[in-house]
Design an enzyme around this catalytic site. Structure first.
Site, PDB file in Angstrom:
ATOM      1  N   ASP A 103       0.885  -1.244  -0.085  1.00 26.00           N
ATOM      2  CA  ASP A 103      -0.087  -0.066   0.148  1.00 26.00           C
ATOM      3  C   ASP A 103       0.938   1.219   0.191  1.00 26.00           C
ATOM      4  OD1 ASP A 103      -2.031   1.880   0.680  1.00 26.00           O
ATOM      5  OD2 ASP A 103      -3.309   0.185   0.957  1.00 26.00           O
ATOM      6  N   GLU A 128      -9.449   3.767  -5.305  1.00 28.21           N
ATOM      7  CA  GLU A 128      -9.330   5.279  -4.940  1.00 28.21           C
ATOM      8  C   GLU A 128      -7.989   5.797  -5.772  1.00 28.21           C
ATOM      9  OE1 GLU A 128     -10.763   5.032  -0.420  1.00 28.21           O
ATOM     10  OE2 GLU A 128      -8.698   4.515  -0.892  1.00 28.21           O
ATOM     11  N   TRP A 151     -16.451  -3.524  -2.505  1.00 26.95           N
ATOM     12  CA  TRP A 151     -16.403  -2.941  -1.002  1.00 26.95           C
ATOM     13  C   TRP A 151     -17.299  -1.774  -0.819  1.00 26.95           C
ATOM     14  CZ3 TRP A 151     -14.153   1.653   0.595  1.00 26.95           C
ATOM     15  CH2 TRP A 151     -13.550   2.468  -0.312  1.00 26.95           C
ATOM     16  N   HIS A 207      -2.522   4.492  -4.453  1.00 25.78           N
ATOM     17  CA  HIS A 207      -1.997   3.907  -2.992  1.00 25.78           C
ATOM     18  C   HIS A 207      -0.559   3.235  -3.269  1.00 25.78           C
ATOM     19  CE1 HIS A 207      -5.501   4.361  -0.881  1.00 25.78           C
ATOM     20  NE2 HIS A 207      -6.090   3.824  -1.631  1.00 25.78           N
ATOM     21  N   ASP A 236     -12.237  -3.334  10.761  1.00 22.26           N
ATOM     22  CA  ASP A 236     -11.639  -2.342  11.402  1.00 22.26           C
ATOM     23  C   ASP A 236     -12.765  -1.358  11.926  1.00 22.26           C
ATOM     24  OD1 ASP A 236     -12.338  -1.974   8.753  1.00 22.26           O
ATOM     25  OD2 ASP A 236     -11.103  -0.201   8.848  1.00 22.26           O
ATOM     26  N   TRP A 286      -8.178  -3.667   8.004  1.00 23.60           N
ATOM     27  CA  TRP A 286      -7.563  -2.498   7.847  1.00 23.60           C
ATOM     28  C   TRP A 286      -6.843  -2.192   9.198  1.00 23.60           C
ATOM     29  CZ3 TRP A 286      -6.288  -2.159   2.769  1.00 23.60           C
ATOM     30  CH2 TRP A 286      -7.485  -2.728   1.712  1.00 23.60           C
TER      31      TRP A 286
END
Length: 761
Positions: free
Chosen positions: A194, A326, A392, A271, A419, A467
């Protein structure tokens, strides 16, 4: 003769104990497809022989069982090849179920587990281990006769672990795999890469772990704030770690022995700060420091293909996850190379360029006999025909992909992000995002009704995502997994018509002991008392109701603020009160407290005639529930998304509460919120509280300046004042907003104030 009597009495006691534990022995998670108990019992003893074929897989499965029997019952069973009485047989059937299904039969002659695949035999042993546990209750290995026929509903029963934000050593990863195996989960999605950490050794690009696996630790900043990769021996404080190829092979083999497939994720095209700080030539023109690979640079694709070649050699399972979420496409639209690529390929926008990127990588992955899977953003601009989607952002992307003929793994943030918080208590450890409690996870169905009947087979199953922004150690990691992974395992193993929530809750009473025996740090959030307050206009009574999520065990309480014990008042009916109470409630299991305490002061001074005037109106998005939200006896928790917070941006809270009649009081309190690490909400700089009997002449009872707290973690600050008892009809509260956010804040713009629950007595 006396010896015979004693031995007979002992056996009789064990049989009676076993009969009393029939419900215990049916507490298997996930629930088998069918369970049929019969009269009679079988006792595993030192003479019992395990029968299995002489293969490597057979021997490994036997090791699993023999280790359990030895550690739980101090039994060292021999292994043979001939079936007889008093045996535990593991039979691989030539024509049996190969998807993980199995049959388990306990008869007076012994135990038989059969399946068409070793995977099924392994799952049968997980069921047998649960039938024989927890040992604190089942002290001897005695089983009631039973026939179990079982098979999974979904082929993808997964969990993702992020090791980029916080690194977990390989022994910790193995413990995660152990928890998954216990619950018959079969896909371990390993988020190895990431923006703030590269965790896998790549021989072709050594800087990825020499530098990309380490980051500078900066005071008062979260890891992703002003992220800067560095070398391990840098003079600054350094955090990081990575897995060597030997580590990877070891973990993949460990998971394979437990019939869990490991899916690596190599994040692209966004990312990617860690990789691009090591190899900055792969960023877009004029976008140094950005975390997006340049899509107009052919060297980008050569770089990623070389990485995937080494990754694929380490991971034998068919899927490779590329992320794809993203992506900051604005960087591409300012890059001369990306603009040229768009012109050459006739691509009209950033989404089309992303589709080009994904399709090009999919073609390469396919050439290596692997399948591409990515987050649902890979739908943008058009999906490669062979790609699988992991949905997601809700289930909409998954529905679209499945109806278009693509395979899908459902993993919506609600309820599959582990998370997120699983309890409402202020004592919960740090979490991220929303609120996903245990039974919300249990209710998860990965097949939405909006999917066409002839496309439902494209839903492979579901997955939890963990996460680690807030999770730094194994204790916290286990807490966030358990017991929610128990609920998810049943949601994905059982068909919806076989799920039974009430039965699951009863099984959790047994399962908590199993988890405790294994030394796991599981959450007791579902056992923490919760409350609801109502008002009876006819009697003038306030009505306080207590419960917990599972509605299990005793709740005991006090109303004077003292800590309850096992002899305190038992909650068995709503608590009626007409004057303020200081509630302190705890849940007790077997005489010992479990879960977190519930501590609240509930007011009675706000009646139907009470009104509130706002000199500065609150923001409608953060209304807290409307004009009476500040005295509705609903206390907000330390989360910015809690709907009970009332918010205002850039201005002061300046309010007057009109009680409607004179009320004698001597105490006023209220709660303010701050979370610098994730929001623009800050504490006020000053709070003033004044009271009046006529609405004209006010007496100041509090004037408190609030010092600045730069902590990134969420804060609830209780402001309170005690004063001489007097008649009050009006309360004026002014909370000063600091206005513009300070320079050191991670955000820009106006500060917000969040206020909740004014209490009086």
């Amino acid at each position: 003769m006396n010896c015979i009597k004693i031995c007979f009495a002992g056996v009789l006691f064990l049989i009676i104990s076993c009969k009393n534990n029939v419900q215990l022995q049916s507490g298997v998670i996930p629930q088998p497809y069918s369970v049929q108990y019969e009269k009679g019992y079988f006792h595993i003893n030192e003479e019992t022989v395990i029968v299995v074929d002489d293969t490597v897989k057979g021997k490994k499965i036997v090791e699993e069982l023999t280790a359990f029997l030895q550690s739980n019952f101090n039994l060292r069973l021999s292994v043979g090849s001939e079936a007889n009485v008093n045996t535990i047989q593991l039979i691989l059937q030539e024509s049996g179920n190969t998807n993980g299904g199995y049959q388990l039969e306990v008869s007076s002659r012994g135990i038989v587990i059969s399946s068409g695949a070793y995977r099924g035999l392994f799952y049968g042993i997980q069921t047998l281990k649960q039938l024989l546990s927890p040992k604190i209750v089942l002290k001897e290995p005695i089983l009631q006769l039973v026939k179990i026929n079982d098979s999974p509903e979904f082929s993808w029963r997964g969990m993702m672990l992020d090791v980029s934000r916080h690194f977990f050593p390989k022994d910790s990863v193995k413990k995660v795999i152990d928890i998954m195996a216990m619950h018959k989960m079969n896909k371990f999605h390993w988020h190895l890469v990431d923006g703030i950490g590269w965790r896998i050794q790549i021989d072709a690009y050594p800087e990825l772990t020499n530098k990309g696996a380490w980051r500078k630790v900066k005071p008062n900043k979260k890891p992703w704030e002003d992220f800067e990769s560095c070398y391990r021996d840098d003079e600054a404080s350094v955090y990081g770690g990575y897995y060597t190829k030997e580590d990877i092979r070891e973990i993949v083999a460990y998971a394979s022995d437990r019939y869990i497939d490991v899916i690596p994720e190599i994040e692209m095209p966004g990312h990617s700060e860690a990789a691009l700080q090591c190899y900055p030539e792969l960023t877009c023109v004029g976008a140094e420091g950005a975390g997006v690979y340049c899509a107009g640079n052919d060297k980008t694709f050569a770089f990623l293909q070389n990485i995937l070649t080494e990754v694929i050699e380490l991971f034998p399972y068919q899927y490779v996850h590329i992320g794809g979420d993203e992506v900051g496409k604005g960087t591409w639209l300012q890059c001369t190379r990306c603009i040229q690529r768009m012109e050459e390929e006739n691509l009209s926008n950033g989404e089309a360029l992303q589709s080009y990127f994904v399709k090009r990588m999919e073609a390469y992955i396919h050439s290596k006999q692997r399948k591409l899977i990515g987050w649902d953003e890979i739908l943008e601009g058009g999906l490669p025909p062979r790609a699988t989607v992991m949905s997601w952002r809700g289930v909409t992307g998954g529905i679209e992909a499945a109806n278009d003929g693509h395979d899908v793994v459902m993993s919506p943030g609600s309820p599959c992000y582990f998370d997120h918080s699983q309890g409402k208590s202020e004592f919960e450890p740090p979490s991220w995002g929303g609120y996903n409690n245990l039974l919300k996870v249990y209710d998860f169905n990965p097949v939405p009704e909006a999917i066409s009947k002839d496309k439902k087979h494209h839903i492979l199953g579901g997955q939890a995502n963990l996460w680690t922004e807030q999770i730094k150690d194994m204790k916290h990691l286990q807490y966030m997994m358990l017991p929610r992974v128990c609920a998810l395992s049943e949601a994905l193993w059982c068909s919806s018509d076989k799920k039974d929530k009430e039965q699951f809750i009863k099984k959790m009473d047994i399962h908590f002991d199993r988890l405790k025996e294994l030394g796991y740090n599981y959450a007791e959030s579902a056992l923490t008392p919760d409350y609801n307050v109502g008002f009876d206009k006819d009697t003038g009574d306030f009505r306080l109701t207590l419960t917990n999520e599972l509605n299990l065990y005793e709740i005991r309480y006090t109303l004077d603020g003292s800590q309850p014990n096992a002899d305190s008042q038992l909650y068995d009916a709503p608590i009626l009160y007409r004057s303020p109470v200081n509630l302190y409630a705890l849940c007790f299991r077997q005489g010992k407290p479990v879960g977190y305490p519930l501590k609240r002061m509930f007011s009675t001074g706000f009646g139907d005639k009470c009104q509130i005037k706002y000199l500065n109106p609150y923001n409608e998005t953060y209304s807290g529930g409307g004009d009476k939200a500040l005295f509705d006896n609903k206390f907000a928790i330390a989360r910015g998304d809690d709907p009970s917070w009332q918010g205002i941006s850039g201005k002061d809270f300046d309010i007057i509460i009109e009680l409607g009649n004179l009320t004698y009081m001597s105490y006023i309190s209220m709660n303010f919120f701050q979370h610098i690490g994730a929001t623009s909400v800050m504490l006020p700089t000053q709070v003033l509280v004044s009271v009046s009997s006529d609405g004209k002449n006010y007496t100041t009872v509090l004037d408190e300046s609030i010092s600045t707290d730069k902590s990134r973690d969420p804060i609830i600050k209780r402001i309170e004042t005690e004063f001489k008892k007097q008649p009050v009809a009006f309360i004026k509260i002014v909370a000063k907003n600091r206005g513009e956010l300070p320079d050191w804040h991670i955000r820009k713009g106006d500060a917000w104030l969040f206020l909740d629950e004014v209490s009086i007595k």
